[in-house]
Scaffold this motif. Structure first.
Motif, PDB file in Angstrom:
ATOM      1  N   THR A  46       0.856  -1.189   0.000  1.00  0.00           N
ATOM      2  CA  THR A  46       0.000   0.000   0.000  1.00  0.00           C
ATOM      3  C   THR A  46       0.894   1.243   0.000  1.00  0.00           C
ATOM      4  O   THR A  46       2.115   1.133  -0.091  1.00  0.00           O
ATOM      5  N   VAL A  47       0.291   2.413   0.138  1.00  0.00           N
ATOM      6  CA  VAL A  47       1.092   3.635   0.101  1.00  0.00           C
ATOM      7  C   VAL A  47       1.481   4.132   1.491  1.00  0.00           C
ATOM      8  O   VAL A  47       2.296   5.044   1.613  1.00  0.00           O
ATOM      9  N   THR A  48       0.910   3.536   2.552  1.00  0.00           N
ATOM     10  CA  THR A  48       1.280   3.917   3.915  1.00  0.00           C
ATOM     11  C   THR A  48       1.407   2.669   4.777  1.00  0.00           C
ATOM     12  O   THR A  48       0.788   1.635   4.506  1.00  0.00           O
ATOM     13  N   LEU A  49       2.182   2.793   5.838  1.00  0.00           N
ATOM     14  CA  LEU A  49       2.336   1.690   6.781  1.00  0.00           C
ATOM     15  C   LEU A  49       1.015   1.390   7.482  1.00  0.00           C
ATOM     16  O   LEU A  49       0.678   0.222   7.712  1.00  0.00           O
ATOM     17  N   ALA A  50       0.259   2.427   7.826  1.00  0.00           N
ATOM     18  CA  ALA A  50      -1.020   2.216   8.510  1.00  0.00           C
ATOM     19  C   ALA A  50      -1.966   1.372   7.663  1.00  0.00           C
ATOM     20  O   ALA A  50      -2.674   0.494   8.181  1.00  0.00           O
ATOM     21  N   GLU A  51      -1.992   1.601   6.350  1.00  0.00           N
ATOM     22  CA  GLU A  51      -2.852   0.811   5.472  1.00  0.00           C
ATOM     23  C   GLU A  51      -2.407  -0.649   5.434  1.00  0.00           C
ATOM     24  O   GLU A  51      -3.239  -1.567   5.471  1.00  0.00           O
ATOM     25  N   THR A  52      -1.108  -0.869   5.367  1.00  0.00           N
ATOM     26  CA  THR A  52      -0.610  -2.240   5.351  1.00  0.00           C
ATOM     27  C   THR A  52      -0.907  -2.950   6.665  1.00  0.00           C
ATOM     28  O   THR A  52      -1.337  -4.116   6.683  1.00  0.00           O
ATOM     29  N   ASP A  53      -0.685  -2.274   7.784  1.00  0.00           N
ATOM     30  CA  ASP A  53      -0.991  -2.869   9.089  1.00  0.00           C
ATOM     31  C   ASP A  53      -2.467  -3.239   9.184  1.00  0.00           C
ATOM     32  O   ASP A  53      -2.830  -4.292   9.737  1.00  0.00           O
ATOM     33  N   ASP A  54      -3.321  -2.391   8.642  1.00  0.00           N
ATOM     34  CA  ASP A  54      -4.759  -2.671   8.656  1.00  0.00           C
ATOM     35  C   ASP A  54      -5.070  -3.938   7.872  1.00  0.00           C
ATOM     36  O   ASP A  54      -5.846  -4.803   8.332  1.00  0.00           O
ATOM     37  N   LEU A  55      -4.458  -4.104   6.702  1.00  0.00           N
ATOM     38  CA  LEU A  55      -4.710  -5.287   5.878  1.00  0.00           C
ATOM     39  C   LEU A  55      -4.177  -6.558   6.543  1.00  0.00           C
ATOM     40  O   LEU A  55      -4.825  -7.608   6.495  1.00  0.00           O
ATOM     41  N   LEU A  56      -2.995  -6.467   7.148  1.00  0.00           N
ATOM     42  CA  LEU A  56      -2.428  -7.645   7.810  1.00  0.00           C
ATOM     43  C   LEU A  56      -3.309  -8.103   8.973  1.00  0.00           C
ATOM     44  O   LEU A  56      -3.529  -9.304   9.160  1.00  0.00           O
ATOM     45  N   ALA A  57      -3.816  -7.143   9.734  1.00  0.00           N
ATOM     46  CA  ALA A  57      -4.696  -7.488  10.848  1.00  0.00           C
ATOM     47  C   ALA A  57      -6.000  -8.098  10.341  1.00  0.00           C
ATOM     48  O   ALA A  57      -6.511  -9.072  10.911  1.00  0.00           O
ATOM     49  N   LEU A  58      -6.538  -7.538   9.272  1.00  0.00           N
ATOM     50  CA  LEU A  58      -7.787  -8.060   8.713  1.00  0.00           C
ATOM     51  C   LEU A  58      -7.592  -9.463   8.144  1.00  0.00           C
ATOM     52  O   LEU A  58      -8.443 -10.337   8.340  1.00  0.00           O
ATOM     53  N   ALA A  59      -6.490  -9.685   7.440  1.00  0.00           N
ATOM     54  CA  ALA A  59      -6.225 -11.011   6.883  1.00  0.00           C
ATOM     55  C   ALA A  59      -6.134 -12.057   7.988  1.00  0.00           C
ATOM     56  O   ALA A  59      -6.678 -13.164   7.863  1.00  0.00           O
ATOM     57  N   GLN A  60      -5.483 -11.711   9.078  1.00  0.00           N
ATOM     58  CA  GLN A  60      -5.381 -12.644  10.200  1.00  0.00           C
ATOM     59  C   GLN A  60      -6.761 -12.922  10.794  1.00  0.00           C
ATOM     60  O   GLN A  60      -7.101 -14.069  11.093  1.00  0.00           O
TER      61      GLN A  60
END
Length: 390
Positions: free
Chosen positions: A120-134
Motif C-alpha cells: 500500500t502507500v502507507t504503513l497504517a494501510e498495510t498494518d490494517d490489511l495484515l490485521a484483517l487477513a489474520q
C-alpha cells in the motif's frame, strides 16, 4: 531471513507435468488491472503455472484483454470478482493508491490476496490489511518477483557458501536511462508514485532476505529529470554493525544513468561478487514471450553471469559465479501450494503448511522500512530500525 526456493528446482518442478495433488481442482484467480503490471508481469506468468486458472480480468480495456487472452472473461468491476464464490485468489495490479481499498474488500469477501509491491502507500494501510487477513483467516502476500531474478539467486548461493568471507559492503543498483517523463501515475505527483516505493521495494526486499533488518537507514531522494513531478532517484544507506561489524549497504536507483552501473557489487574479507546487466525476464515478458511449459528450457537464463574476484599469490583472480536461472512462475507456484493446502480450513498447527512467497511478517517489515526511509528523507537524518526485528 526467508529461504527462497532454488530456481532450477522450480523450473524442473513446473515442467514436470500438471499439478493435481489428491485430485484438487485448480486454484481460480481474478486479476485486477491490465496496465503494465497486470499485462506484463502477472497474466503471462500465471499462465505458465499448472494448477492455477486465470478466471477473470478486471479492466476497462476489454479489447486489449480479449486480444491477449481470448477466452478469459473480462469483468467490469472488482465487485464481480469478489462476488464470485469460485474465485479464491484476487491479484491486485492496479495503481498503488487503490491497493488498500481493493485488498480490504477482497479480504472481507473471503478471498486470499496477492498485492503488487510495495503493498500500500502507507504503513497504517498495510498494518490494517495484515490485521484483517489474520482475523479473516486469509493469506495476504506481496508480489516480490525480484526474489526470483537469476542474479539474486546466484548471489544468494555465493553468500550461503561463504565465498566472500565476512561481508563489509553490499551495493545493489537499478540504474537506467529514461530521460523522458511519461504521463502515467508512477511519474505524476500522486500518492504512491516515485522510485522509492517502485524500485526501492525490490532492492530493499532483496536486502532484507540476504542481510536482515538493518540497525539504521538514511535515504536521500531527488527529482533529476527535466519536468519531473516526483523523485526519480534514490540513494539509501543501511548500517548493520550489530549483526556484522562494519557492514554497510547501499541501495540506489536512477533514471539518468546512460552508462549504466553494476547491478550488484558485494565485497567481503575474502572476495567480491560483481554482476553487470539485468535479469532477462522483464524484457522477455514485455516483448510478448510467455513462460509456458514449452518455453521453460531457456527461460530466465543469464547472458551476463556474475563473477567472483579474489586475490591469490598477489594477483587478482576472476571466476564465474554459480549459475542460476530466473523463474518468476516459481512465485506463483509457491503461492498455489500455500493456498491449496489451506482449502477446507486451517489445521491446528499452521506451521506445517507451505508458506506464502512473502510472509505477513516480511510484508510488515518491508513497509515499515519504506516508511522509515521516507521519514529519513523528510528529516535529513539516520532513522533506527532495530525494533523491527522483534
Amino acid at each position: 531471513m526467508m529461504s527462497v526456493m532454488n530456481s532450477q528446482t522450480s523450473l524442473n518442478s513446473l515442467a514436470s507435468g500438471p499439478f493435481n495433488p489428491a485430485g484438487q481442482a485448480p486454484l481460480r484467480c481474478a486479476l485486477i488491472g491490465f496496465g503494465n503490471a497486470g499485462r506484463n508481469f502477472h497474466a503471462p506468468v500465471i499462465a505458465g503455472v499448472p494448477g492455477i486458472t486465470l478466471a477473470g480480468i478486471v479492466s476497462s480495456q476489454a479489447g486489449a484483454v480479449h486480444a491477449a487472452w481470448p477466452g478469459v472473461p473480462v469483468l467490469a468491476t472488482p465487485a464481480q470478482a469478489f462476488a464470485d464464490p469460485d474465485i479464491e485468489l484476487v491479484i491486485i495490479a492496479s495503481p498503488n493508491d487503490s491497493h488498500h481499498a481493493l485488498a480490504r474488500a477482497a479480504l472481507l469477501a473471503g478471498k486470499h490476496v496477492l498485492v503488487d509491491k510495495p503493498c500500500t502507500v502507507t504503513l497504517a494501510e498495510t498494518d490494517d490489511l495484515l490485521a484483517l487477513a489474520q482475523a479473516e483467516g486469509r493469506v495476504l502476500t506481496v508480489y516480490q518477483s525480484r526474489r526470483f531474478d537469476a542474479d539474486f539467486l546466484s548471489l544468494k548461493q555465493v553468500l550461503a557458501g561463504g565465498q566472500l568471507g565476512r561481508l563489509v559492503q553490499f551495493e545493489s543498483r537499478y540504474d537506467r536511462f529514461k530521460p523522458q517523463v511519461l504521463d502515467r501515475w508512477r511519474d505524476n505527483d500522486v500518492p504512491g508514485a516515485g522510485l522509492w516505493l517502485d524500485l526501492g521495494s525490490h532492492l530493499l526486499d532483496q536486502c532484507l532476505v540476504l542481510l536482515g533488518v538493518p540497525d539504521a537507514l538514511m535515504l536521500d531522494l531527488a527529482a533529476q529529470r527535466d519536468g519531473a513531478q516526483v523523485h526519480d532517484c534514490f540513494h539509501a544507506q543501511l548500517r548493520y554493525d550489530s549483526l556484522q561489524p562494519g557492514l554497510r549497504a547501499v541501495l540506489h536507483a536512477g533514471a539518468l544513468v546512460p552508462a549504466g552501473s553494476p547491478r550488484f557489487a558485494v565485497h567481503g574479507t575474502q572476495g567480491s561478487f560483481i554482476k553487470h546487466g539485468m535479469d532477462t525476464q522483464e524484457d522477455a515478458l514485455k516483448a510478448g514471450r510467455r513462460p509456458h511449459l514449452a518455453a521453460l528450457a531457456d527461460w530466465g537464463q543469464d547472458p551476463q553471469p556474475g563473477e567472483i574476484i579474489t586475490w591469490e599469490d598477489g594477483r587478482q583472480v576472476s571466476r564465474p559465479a554459480p549459475e542460476a536461472r530466473g523463474c518468476y512462475p516459481a512465485l506463483y507456484a509457491q503461492l498455489r501450494d500455500c493456498l491449496l493446502a489451506r482449502r477446507g480450513g486451517l489445521p491446528a498447527d499452521t506451521a506445517v503448511l507451505p508458506a506464502p512467497p512473502v510472509s505477513a511478517r516480511e510484508v510488515g517489515q518491508l513497509m515499515a522500512l519504506l516508511s522509515r526511509g521516507e521519514q529519513s528523507a523528510r528529516e535529513g537524518r539516520w532513522v533506527t530500525c532495530t525494533d523491527l526485528r522483534a
